[in-house]
Design a protein around this motif. Structure first.
Motif, short mmCIF file in Angstrom:
data_model
loop_
_atom_site.label_atom_id
_atom_site.label_comp_id
_atom_site.label_asym_id
_atom_site.label_seq_id
_atom_site.Cartn_x
_atom_site.Cartn_y
_atom_site.Cartn_z
N VAL A 90 11.02 -39.32 19.77
CA VAL A 90 10.99 -38.38 18.92
C VAL A 90 11.64 -39.50 17.17
O VAL A 90 12.47 -40.21 17.55
N LYS A 91 10.73 -39.84 16.75
CA LYS A 91 10.56 -40.58 15.37
C LYS A 91 11.41 -40.20 13.64
O LYS A 91 10.71 -39.24 13.54
N ASN A 92 12.17 -40.47 13.71
CA ASN A 92 12.22 -39.52 11.68
C ASN A 92 11.73 -40.82 10.64
O ASN A 92 12.05 -41.82 10.43
N ASP A 93 11.21 -40.61 10.14
CA ASP A 93 10.50 -41.67 9.14
C ASP A 93 10.69 -41.47 7.50
O ASP A 93 9.84 -41.84 6.79
N SER A 94 11.65 -40.12 7.66
CA SER A 94 12.23 -40.19 6.70
C SER A 94 12.98 -40.66 5.40
O SER A 94 13.21 -41.14 6.69
N PRO A 95 13.35 -40.47 4.74
CA PRO A 95 14.95 -41.53 4.17
C PRO A 95 16.40 -40.55 4.33
O PRO A 95 16.98 -41.32 3.56
#
Length: 249
Positions: free
Chosen positions: A169-174
């Protein structure tokens, strides 16, 4: 900030999910969003019990056992100590003191509320009753103004892929993203084919990734199936989304 924390009490600490089970003084909300365009945010406290309470509040930067005045944080609370009578409420203000924090992503802090009851009376036998002080600790997100994406877009754009028998699971958001539930289905109306039942790291910080073990209930490939997941939104409720799962099982 003064270090109140009186001696002779038993301090019981717990997070927001259990605060209504023990505390008489409750916080209006399970998280705080501090937008940088405002210099302060107000938190509403309410005494739902039958006794007056002395309330001490402070902010920490992630050390769960920190005490008032120990954490070096760019915020002050007013009033830091207040009395709330039964059935009454109190607004506590958190003021930013020109924080030198990142402008391109959220920063996580924690709001602490220590609920100190009146000094107990001695029993008929002459023994002093135990005095309990409850501490509630909830997340406070310092959010820069004018981030390029919204929280809802961040929730929709979480990246999911298979790595062997695990889910990446990857969170590229700020934004910080906190998961409530993750499962895998053939479609949104079908039975569960696989699910995440252990959350060693339920919250993903901005720009980070983690891997969750999958409890598989299906002998075939999970590639191309639907990931259904829910996250905790700004209001403490759930926002549910779904995505097509990428990668090879």
């Amino acid at each position: 900030m003064m270090k109140l924390l009186p001696s002779g009490i038993l301090l019981i600490s717990f997070l927001s999910f259990s605060l209504t089970s023990f505390a008489d003084v409750v916080i209006n909300g399970t998280r705080i969003i501090f937008n940088s365009k405002y210099k302060e945010v107000a938190i509403q406290l309410k005494n739902q019990g039958s006794n007056p309470y002395l309330i001490q509040s402070w902010i920490d930067d992630g050390i769960e056992n920190s005490k008032p005045g120990e954490a070096k944080v760019p915020f002050i609370i007013t009033p830091p100590v207040t009395r709330i009578d039964p059935g009454k409420g109190q607004a506590v203000r958190i003021l930013a003191t020109n924080p030198a924090l990142p402008h391109d992503r959220e920063t996580l802090f924690w709001f602490n509320m220590l609920e100190i009851p009146p000094k107990p009376k001695a029993s008929e036998s002459g023994n002093t009753l135990m005095q309990l002080a409850f501490r509630t600790r909830i997340k406070m997100f310092y959010r820069p103004d004018n981030l390029k994406t919204s929280p809802l877009e961040a929730y929709r754009n979480v990246g999911f892929s298979l790595q062997g028998d695990k889910l990446k699971v990857k969170n590229d958001s700020p934004y910080f993203i906190t998961f409530k539930n993750i499962d895998i289905r053939k479609d949104k109306n079908s039975s569960i084919l696989g699910e995440v039942i252990s959350f060693p790291k339920r919250m993903l910080s901005p720009g980070s990734e983690t891997i969750f073990p999958i409890k598989k209930k299906y002998n075939g490939s999970l590639t191309g199936k639907i990931v259904t997941y829910s996250v905790i939104n700004d209001y403490g409720g759930e926002t549910t989304n779904e995505q097509i799962l990428q990668g090879q099982f």
